[in-house]
Design a protein around this motif. Structure first.
Motif, PDB file in Angstrom:
ATOM      1  N   HIS A 110       0.840  -1.201   0.000  1.00 49.73           N
ATOM      2  CA  HIS A 110       0.000   0.000   0.000  1.00 49.73           C
ATOM      3  C   HIS A 110       0.876   1.253   0.000  1.00 49.73           C
ATOM      4  N   ALA A 111       1.925   1.252   0.819  1.00 51.20           N
ATOM      5  CA  ALA A 111       2.859   2.391   0.836  1.00 51.20           C
ATOM      6  C   ALA A 111       3.553   2.526  -0.513  1.00 51.20           C
ATOM      7  N   GLY A 112       3.980   1.412  -1.089  1.00 50.08           N
ATOM      8  CA  GLY A 112       4.630   1.445  -2.396  1.00 50.08           C
ATOM      9  C   GLY A 112       3.714   1.973  -3.477  1.00 50.08           C
ATOM     10  N   LEU A 113       2.473   1.515  -3.460  1.00 50.31           N
ATOM     11  CA  LEU A 113       1.498   1.955  -4.462  1.00 50.31           C
ATOM     12  C   LEU A 113       1.268   3.460  -4.381  1.00 50.31           C
ATOM     13  N   TYR A 114       1.170   3.987  -3.162  1.00 45.55           N
ATOM     14  CA  TYR A 114       0.895   5.417  -3.045  1.00 45.55           C
ATOM     15  C   TYR A 114       2.119   6.293  -3.236  1.00 45.55           C
ATOM     16  N   ALA A 115       3.299   5.773  -2.968  1.00 43.07           N
ATOM     17  CA  ALA A 115       4.514   6.501  -3.352  1.00 43.07           C
ATOM     18  C   ALA A 115       4.543   6.593  -4.874  1.00 43.07           C
ATOM     19  N   TRP A 116       4.247   5.468  -5.536  1.00 39.96           N
ATOM     20  CA  TRP A 116       4.165   5.452  -6.999  1.00 39.96           C
ATOM     21  C   TRP A 116       3.072   6.416  -7.467  1.00 39.96           C
ATOM     22  N   HIS A 117       1.900   6.362  -6.845  1.00 41.08           N
ATOM     23  CA  HIS A 117       0.763   7.178  -7.262  1.00 41.08           C
ATOM     24  C   HIS A 117       1.109   8.665  -7.270  1.00 41.08           C
ATOM     25  N   GLY A 118       1.742   9.120  -6.204  1.00 38.39           N
ATOM     26  CA  GLY A 118       2.137  10.528  -6.152  1.00 38.39           C
ATOM     27  C   GLY A 118       3.128  10.880  -7.245  1.00 38.39           C
ATOM     28  N   ASN A 119       4.130  10.031  -7.430  1.00 38.60           N
ATOM     29  CA  ASN A 119       5.139  10.278  -8.478  1.00 38.60           C
ATOM     30  C   ASN A 119       4.531  10.190  -9.876  1.00 38.60           C
ATOM     31  N   HIS A 120       3.585   9.297 -10.053  1.00 38.81           N
ATOM     32  CA  HIS A 120       2.874   9.120 -11.326  1.00 38.81           C
ATOM     33  C   HIS A 120       2.163  10.421 -11.723  1.00 38.81           C
ATOM     34  N   HIS A 121       1.406  10.984 -10.780  1.00 37.69           N
ATOM     35  CA  HIS A 121       0.678  12.212 -11.106  1.00 37.69           C
ATOM     36  C   HIS A 121       1.596  13.430 -11.147  1.00 37.69           C
ATOM     37  N   LEU A 122       2.630  13.440 -10.342  1.00 36.17           N
ATOM     38  CA  LEU A 122       3.631  14.497 -10.444  1.00 36.17           C
ATOM     39  C   LEU A 122       4.234  14.501 -11.846  1.00 36.17           C
ATOM     40  N   ALA A 123       4.537  13.321 -12.373  1.00 32.48           N
ATOM     41  CA  ALA A 123       5.109  13.210 -13.726  1.00 32.48           C
ATOM     42  C   ALA A 123       4.117  13.688 -14.785  1.00 32.48           C
ATOM     43  N   HIS A 124       2.815  13.512 -14.558  1.00 31.36           N
ATOM     44  CA  HIS A 124       1.845  14.052 -15.515  1.00 31.36           C
ATOM     45  C   HIS A 124       2.046  15.551 -15.667  1.00 31.36           C
ATOM     46  N   VAL A 125       2.206  16.226 -14.550  1.00 30.49           N
ATOM     47  CA  VAL A 125       2.356  17.685 -14.571  1.00 30.49           C
ATOM     48  C   VAL A 125       3.717  18.088 -15.143  1.00 30.49           C
ATOM     49  N   THR A 126       4.782  17.464 -14.660  1.00 30.52           N
ATOM     50  CA  THR A 126       6.122  17.876 -15.101  1.00 30.52           C
ATOM     51  C   THR A 126       6.357  17.540 -16.571  1.00 30.52           C
ATOM     52  N   HIS A 127       5.833  16.426 -17.040  1.00 27.57           N
ATOM     53  CA  HIS A 127       5.997  16.083 -18.451  1.00 27.57           C
ATOM     54  C   HIS A 127       5.201  17.042 -19.338  1.00 27.57           C
ATOM     55  N   LEU A 128       3.990  17.419 -18.911  1.00 27.30           N
ATOM     56  CA  LEU A 128       3.214  18.401 -19.669  1.00 27.30           C
ATOM     57  C   LEU A 128       3.959  19.730 -19.724  1.00 27.30           C
ATOM     58  N   ARG A 129       4.487  20.166 -18.606  1.00 23.04           N
ATOM     59  CA  ARG A 129       5.249  21.428 -18.598  1.00 23.04           C
ATOM     60  C   ARG A 129       6.416  21.366 -19.563  1.00 23.04           C
ATOM     61  N   ARG A 130       7.111  20.253 -19.561  1.00 18.49           N
ATOM     62  CA  ARG A 130       8.260  20.089 -20.460  1.00 18.49           C
ATOM     63  C   ARG A 130       7.800  20.109 -21.931  1.00 18.49           C
ATOM     64  N   ARG A 131       6.751  19.343 -22.234  1.00 16.66           N
ATOM     65  CA  ARG A 131       6.252  19.289 -23.619  1.00 16.66           C
ATOM     66  C   ARG A 131       5.792  20.661 -24.113  1.00 16.66           C
ATOM     67  N   MET A 132       5.170  21.438 -23.215  1.00 14.95           N
ATOM     68  CA  MET A 132       4.613  22.729 -23.601  1.00 14.95           C
ATOM     69  C   MET A 132       5.627  23.868 -23.462  1.00 14.95           C
ATOM     70  N   GLY A 133       6.780  23.579 -22.913  1.00 12.93           N
ATOM     71  CA  GLY A 133       7.786  24.622 -22.738  1.00 12.93           C
ATOM     72  C   GLY A 133       7.440  25.634 -21.670  1.00 12.93           C
ATOM     73  N   TRP A 134       6.701  25.199 -20.635  1.00 15.64           N
ATOM     74  CA  TRP A 134       6.293  26.102 -19.553  1.00 15.64           C
ATOM     75  C   TRP A 134       7.387  26.134 -18.526  1.00 15.64           C
TER      76      TRP A 134
END
Length: 178
Positions: free
Chosen positions: A154-178
């Motif tokens: 459960h701890a592993g899944l939620y550590a992953w979950h946070g990083n997963h959604h963090l990557a959604h934001v950071t990858h979008l920023r990178r793709r869009m040049g923000w």
């Protein structure tokens, strides 16, 4: 294009349940959980309202919805942890995360509200996690869809979950040049 969309959906891959978890893995996961509120705050800092309302991928949630979803999901996670610590293999209630993401608070509210909630929630959560005994790490809850989950995974899944959604934001920023 399909491969690229899959990469945008799962930018860090998917979590894989483990048969056994080492203490060092758990410590790394707790560190990830502890750091997430600040890291997510940094990831959205300076974004305009228009940028917050942009989906991280075609058909995906907006950045705003992602931030509010993380708060919703992690609140549920802490409740599940506490249930598993105080009851014998309780069955937890699933929730319709996609429908929660469509509610007005997820679609319109300032992300700072959920970032503040995450800061407080993660402080309590990591205090609990850091205090677990080896026996407590093996306690379980039962999810009606995914079945039994021990607290280590459960701890592993939620550590992953946070990083997963963090990557959604950071990858979008990178793709869009923000």
């Amino acid at each position: 294009m399909q491969e690229q969309l899959q990469q945008w959906k799962y930018p860090i891959g998917q979590y894989e349940m483990r048969e056994s978890v080492m203490e060092a893995e758990r410590e790394a996961w707790i560190a990830d959980i502890a750091a997430l509120p600040e890291r997510l705050g940094e990831a959205v800092r300076g974004l305009t309202e228009e940028q917050l309302d942009m989906p991280y991928r075609p058909g995906g949630w907006t950045v705003r919805q992602v931030v509010h979803h993380v708060a919703d999901s992690h609140m549920n996670s802490v409740v599940r942890l506490k249930l598993a610590l105080t009851e014998d293999a309780p069955t937890v209630k699933p929730y319709e995360e996609a429908l929660w993401a469509e509610l007005i608070d997820s679609r319109k509210m300032d992300v700072d509200v959920s970032l503040q909630l995450l800061t407080a929630l993660h402080a309590r959560w990591t205090t609990l996690l850091r205090g677990l005994t080896e026996t407590q790490w093996t306690r379980t809850f039962v999810h009606p869809v995914s079945g039994p989950t021990d607290l280590s995974n459960h701890a592993g899944l939620y550590a992953w979950h946070g990083n997963h959604h963090l990557a959604h934001v950071t990858h979008l920023r990178r793709r869009m040049g923000w």
